[in-house]
Design a protein around this motif. Sequence first.
Motif, PDB file in Angstrom:
ATOM      1  N   LEU A 170      -3.960  12.957  40.559  1.00  0.00           N
ATOM      2  CA  LEU A 170      -2.749  12.785  39.748  1.00  0.00           C
ATOM      3  C   LEU A 170      -3.106  12.910  38.268  1.00  0.00           C
ATOM      4  O   LEU A 170      -4.091  12.303  37.796  1.00  0.00           O
ATOM      5  CB  LEU A 170      -2.115  11.403  39.967  1.00  0.00           C
ATOM      6  N   LYS A 171      -2.298  13.689  37.543  1.00  0.00           N
ATOM      7  CA  LYS A 171      -2.439  13.795  36.084  1.00  0.00           C
ATOM      8  C   LYS A 171      -1.217  13.113  35.478  1.00  0.00           C
ATOM      9  O   LYS A 171      -0.072  13.504  35.792  1.00  0.00           O
ATOM     10  CB  LYS A 171      -2.493  15.268  35.673  1.00  0.00           C
ATOM     11  N   ALA A 172      -1.452  12.087  34.652  1.00  0.00           N
ATOM     12  CA  ALA A 172      -0.323  11.269  34.191  1.00  0.00           C
ATOM     13  C   ALA A 172      -0.442  10.969  32.706  1.00  0.00           C
ATOM     14  O   ALA A 172      -1.539  10.879  32.148  1.00  0.00           O
ATOM     15  CB  ALA A 172      -0.270   9.968  34.988  1.00  0.00           C
ATOM     16  N   ILE A 173       0.732  10.830  32.082  1.00  0.00           N
ATOM     17  CA  ILE A 173       0.823  10.458  30.665  1.00  0.00           C
ATOM     18  C   ILE A 173       1.875   9.373  30.526  1.00  0.00           C
ATOM     19  O   ILE A 173       2.956   9.487  31.121  1.00  0.00           O
ATOM     20  CB  ILE A 173       1.224  11.684  29.798  1.00  0.00           C
ATOM     21  N   SER A 174       1.555   8.331  29.761  1.00  0.00           N
ATOM     22  CA  SER A 174       2.579   7.340  29.382  1.00  0.00           C
ATOM     23  C   SER A 174       2.949   7.592  27.923  1.00  0.00           C
ATOM     24  O   SER A 174       2.052   7.691  27.071  1.00  0.00           O
ATOM     25  CB  SER A 174       2.045   5.910  29.532  1.00  0.00           C
ATOM     26  N   LEU A 175       4.242   7.734  27.672  1.00  0.00           N
ATOM     27  CA  LEU A 175       4.720   7.903  26.297  1.00  0.00           C
ATOM     28  C   LEU A 175       5.319   6.580  25.835  1.00  0.00           C
ATOM     29  O   LEU A 175       6.246   6.058  26.469  1.00  0.00           O
ATOM     30  CB  LEU A 175       5.776   9.012  26.219  1.00  0.00           C
ATOM     31  N   ARG A 176       4.771   6.024  24.766  1.00  0.00           N
ATOM     32  CA  ARG A 176       5.270   4.748  24.231  1.00  0.00           C
ATOM     33  C   ARG A 176       6.283   5.057  23.124  1.00  0.00           C
ATOM     34  O   ARG A 176       5.933   5.475  22.030  1.00  0.00           O
ATOM     35  CB  ARG A 176       4.108   3.907  23.678  1.00  0.00           C
TER      36      ARG A 176
END
Length: 338
Positions: A170-176
């Motif tokens: 899994l490739k994941a990004i969290s945007l704050r």
Amino acid sequence: MKILVTGGAGFIGSHTVVELQMAGYQPVIADNLYNSNREVLAGLKNIVGQEIPFFEIDCTDEAAVRQLFEKEQFDGVIHFAAYKAVGESVEEPLKYYQNNIDSLLVLLKIMRRFKVSNFVFSSSCTVYGQPDTLPVTEDTPRQPATSPYGNTKVMCEDIIRDYVHSKPALKAISLRYFNPIGAHHSAEIGELPNGVPSNLVPYLTQAAAGLRDKLVVFGDDYDTPDGTCVRDFIHVVDLAKAHVKAIELLEKQPEANYYDVFNVGTGDGNTVLELINTFEKANGVKLNYTIGPRRPGDVEKIWAQSDKANTVLGWKAEKSLADSLRDAWRWQSKLVES
Ligand code: WQD
């Protein structure tokens, strides 16, 4: 590339659907309409010139989500669907933990089953609490959340991080996010608060439109230039574009397992009174407001350092506070007319 946008009929989700479409992606909306309505779909069609595929689905419903993934082959998921009212989360914490955590767990499980490997998560600057140093960078220590809502964002980030660490491909990004405001310049979509708005700008525009008696500014005795709180107010379209950049980065990511976090803010802090003055000047409208007591739980001041998003995502906020408040007012004026 077909991108599932959960909560895509919501405020930030709908604006992201537009930017995905404009960038050549095929967005598909899954939304249970808890915090939105079908009018948004009509607005989207007027902007992009075609129907956006829509499925009325609750993302905590694993069978429904599985059926959707059986029907549509997605290349990525942007997950907005969550409850987001800070005050309500204090009143009904179990509702928030159940909905916001279960929807994430369901999506990650189904994505793995269908080998969908690109995931963008909607997080929030609320994970920083009241930071000791400003502006906040992604390395600023997260603080104990000041609400169950904020805690679900902290927990979801940790779930994604730990899951990627287990190498599920899994490739994941969290945007704050910081404080999203404004609306698409077409005034076809915008913020649709349920009931009495808890957020500043929708309450402000309703007061300016005469739908509310006046705006109450929650406190002017903070340690800030004019005593009112400082926030990083970002145009929702700029924020939406950051999601497209995040998907693009994930697509290009060579690692099978990847997780990173980005602040998405303008990098500027403005006080509540500065926002009010900018609104009045940008729209030629006088706002009726008074100073009231502080709102419990409010952070005194926070704004982003978004250098990492600039250099790694290739994203930077382009719109000014005045642009955001002109678009917010245009949207409110259209709502009043309709
Ligand atoms: C901004 C400032 C208020 C209303 C919250 C969540 C965050 C995100 C955005 C979901 C504060 C002041 C407000 C009013 C006021 N939520 N204010 N009068 O609290 O910074 O952030 O919403 O994604 O996670 O924490 O936003 O717009 O409520 O408040 O004076 O009627 O405006 O005190 O200083 P906030 P907000």
